[in-house]
Design an enzyme around this catalytic site. Structure first.
Site, PDB file in Angstrom:
ATOM      1  N   CYS A 280      14.205  -2.385  11.900  1.00 17.19           N
ATOM      2  CA  CYS A 280      13.769  -3.763  12.118  1.00 17.19           C
ATOM      3  C   CYS A 280      14.441  -4.647  11.078  1.00 17.19           C
ATOM      4  CB  CYS A 280      12.255  -3.885  11.991  1.00 17.19           C
ATOM      5  SG  CYS A 280      11.727  -5.600  12.168  1.00 17.19           S
TER       6      CYS A 280
ATOM      7  N   CYS B 161      11.169  -0.793   8.847  1.00 17.80           N
ATOM      8  CA  CYS B 161      11.415  -2.093   8.207  1.00 17.80           C
ATOM      9  C   CYS B 161      12.598  -1.976   7.240  1.00 17.80           C
ATOM     10  CB  CYS B 161      10.150  -2.498   7.453  1.00 17.80           C
ATOM     11  SG  CYS B 161      10.373  -3.829   6.283  1.00 17.80           S
TER      12      CYS B 161
ATOM     13  N   CYS C 128       0.799  -1.213   0.000  1.00 15.18           N
ATOM     14  CA  CYS C 128       0.000   0.000   0.000  1.00 15.18           C
ATOM     15  C   CYS C 128       0.830   1.261   0.000  1.00 15.18           C
ATOM     16  CB  CYS C 128      -0.912   0.057   1.217  1.00 15.18           C
ATOM     17  SG  CYS C 128      -2.152  -1.212   1.247  1.00 15.18           S
TER      18      CYS C 128
END
Ligand code: SF4
Length: 477
Positions: free
Chosen positions: A455, A258, A12
């Site tokens: 992460c 991320c 998205c």
């Protein structure tokens, strides 16, 4: 990773814009912003727009932005405040009803909401909603979020308070833009900051705008200047009559963005949390080349298009081995289910009789890489050295749908089977003459952030879950 066969897909992109001029329609600017975010989702596209007086008009459909939001369609959408969304089609966004922006209407409140991310505590939210007396019509992430906001709104009649309360309940990775009927836009990022979200301002023809987007490339295309990233745990909000405000709702916890945003998801021309994505990928190539011992006499560095390009350039610069575009991708077929050979073709005049240092950003199933190597060998290449700019994927991720299917991970499978020599097993499987992955240190160094602000759990052998992560209920297999 080559986006021709099996691949990791982010799903998205969100966009929002406010014009201080009530007579100016922002539909065209939303279109341009979504076009720049198209790489984050190509299954559904949508727009919600408001003129701060009438209802929120929403239109969404299956397909690319250019198809769904054609000039003819956009002419019907007039308003000075709006949001947009592109979606890859998660299990919860697999039909037009769940496409976004999602319009919520009750006799008390009307708002539209668009999400990039994944909620990891849907059951807890459902139970909470049921206790609050809400009847759920569906259980997609976006419906849960909208219902939760509406339920909290009913308690105070304050949308800002409702959003704050929502943040305190929802766990997972999310970036959200919310458009209210009054013309407010709220941009919200989860407290760990897994997903990117930035905002900026635009001055055009004496008009002033505030803009929000998943990536800074969407601000660049409309000429907006980036002000900052929405900080993890923060709400940034604005409306046509007031100046922009921001408030830290939840303290920023450990483990940030991320890594895959830098490795693969985001566009190279985007800057996330102050760091250039393209530069990270170039640095990954440099780090991959350090200490590598591919004999250079007959070798060329060839990227897997388009995902391996920046890293291949970095590798070539460091290794002093010539960079060459030796694989041609058919851009018009890459989305379609077509034969692999129709999508990718070696440029034989470049690759014939050469040793190839084949650079890509990751290997997921290994099937695509295997086919590329076979194709190059059939076209007369000699030795093929595969270089992967990120460490092996060895854990599932519940925050990215495409990384939550255990079956596709050859690296994960190899770990589960306890292969003593994972690298050698993988090399044999894909049919390369040599294989080298990025090290964790190389990845962290290339991103240039401290390890506790990114992460990389899916890439780490030892999963050092800390208390905050456990609190967020991120389940790692
Ligand atoms: S586990 Fe991997 S894919 Fe999931 S958020 Fe962390 S780095 Fe990204």
């Amino acid at each position: 990773m080559c986006n021709i066969g099996s691949k990791i897909r982010d799903y998205c992109g969100v966009f929002g814009i406010v014009s201080k001029d009530f007579s100016y329609s922002v539909a065209g600017l939303i279109y341009s912003g979504l076009m720049a975010l198209q790489h984050r989702g190509q299954l559904y596209s949508g727009i919600s727009i408001s003129s701060c007086e009438g209802p929120i008009d929403t239109y969404k459909g299956k397909g690319l932005v250019s198809k769904v939001l054609s000039p003819k369609t956009l002419r019907n959408f007039i308003g000075n405040v709006g949001i947009g969304h592109v979606c890859y089609g998660t299990p919860y966004c697999s039909n037009e009803e769940n496409a976004q922006p999602y319009l919520y209407k009750s006799n008390k409140i009307e708002f539209s909401i668009a999400l990039n991310g994944r909620i990891t505590n849907p059951t807890e939210i459902q139970i909470k909603l049921e206790k609050m007396g809400r009847v759920l019509t569906g259980i997609s992430d976006i419906e849960l979020l909208a219902s939760l906001i509406a339920a909290f709104y009913d308690l105070t009649n304050q949308i800002f308070d409702a959003l704050k309360d929502m943040m305190k309940v929802v766990r997972g990775a999310y970036c959200i833009v919310v458009l209210t009927k009054k013309g407010d836009i709220f941009a919200i990022r989860d407290s760990i900051g897994y997903k990117p979200l930035c905002f900026g301002s635009l001055e055009r023809e004496d008009k002033h705008f505030y803009v929000f987007a998943s990536e800074s490339c969407a601000l660049d295309v409309i000429g907006a200047k980036v002000i900052d990233d929405v900080k993890p745990g923060e709400i940034v909000y604005v409306n046509p009559t007031e100046s922009l405000k921001r408030e830290q709702i939840i303290p920023h916890l450990k483990h940030g963005i991320c890594s895959y945003e830098y490795i693969y998801f985001a566009r190279p021309d985007s800057v996330i949390d102050g760091i250039s994505v393209g530069k990270v990928r170039y640095n990954l190539g440099i780090n991959l080349a350090i200490g590598d011992d591919v004999p250079s006499e007959n070798a060329i560095v060839v990227p897997v298009p388009d995902s391996g390009r920046s890293a291949a350039m970095g590798y070539s610069w460091k290794s002093k081995i010539t960079y060459a575009e030796g694989l041609m991708k058919n851009r018009y077929l890459w989305q379609l289910k077509k034969d692999f050979n129709e999508k990718l073709n070696p440029i034989k005049a470049i690759t014939y009789d050469k040793d190839i240092v084949l650079v890509d950003d990751s290997i997921v199933s290994g099937v695509t890489m295997k086919k590329i190597i076979k194709m190059l060998r059939n076209a007369g290449s000699k030795l093929i050295h595969v270089r992967i700019s990120c460490p092996p994927l060895i854990k599932n991720c519940d925050l990215n749908d495409s990384l939550s299917n255990r079956d596709i991970f050859i690296a994960l499978e190899a770990k589960i089977k306890n292969f003593d020599n994972f690298n050698e097993e993988m090399r044999k499987y894909i049919g390369a003459d040599s294989l080298k992955y990025q090290s964790m240190n190389g990845l962290i160094d290339a991103i240039g952030k401290s390890e506790d602000t990114i992460c990389s759990i899916c890439l780490k052998e030892i999963c050092d879950l800390d208390e905050e992560i456990i609190r967020n209920k991120i389940e790692i297999v």
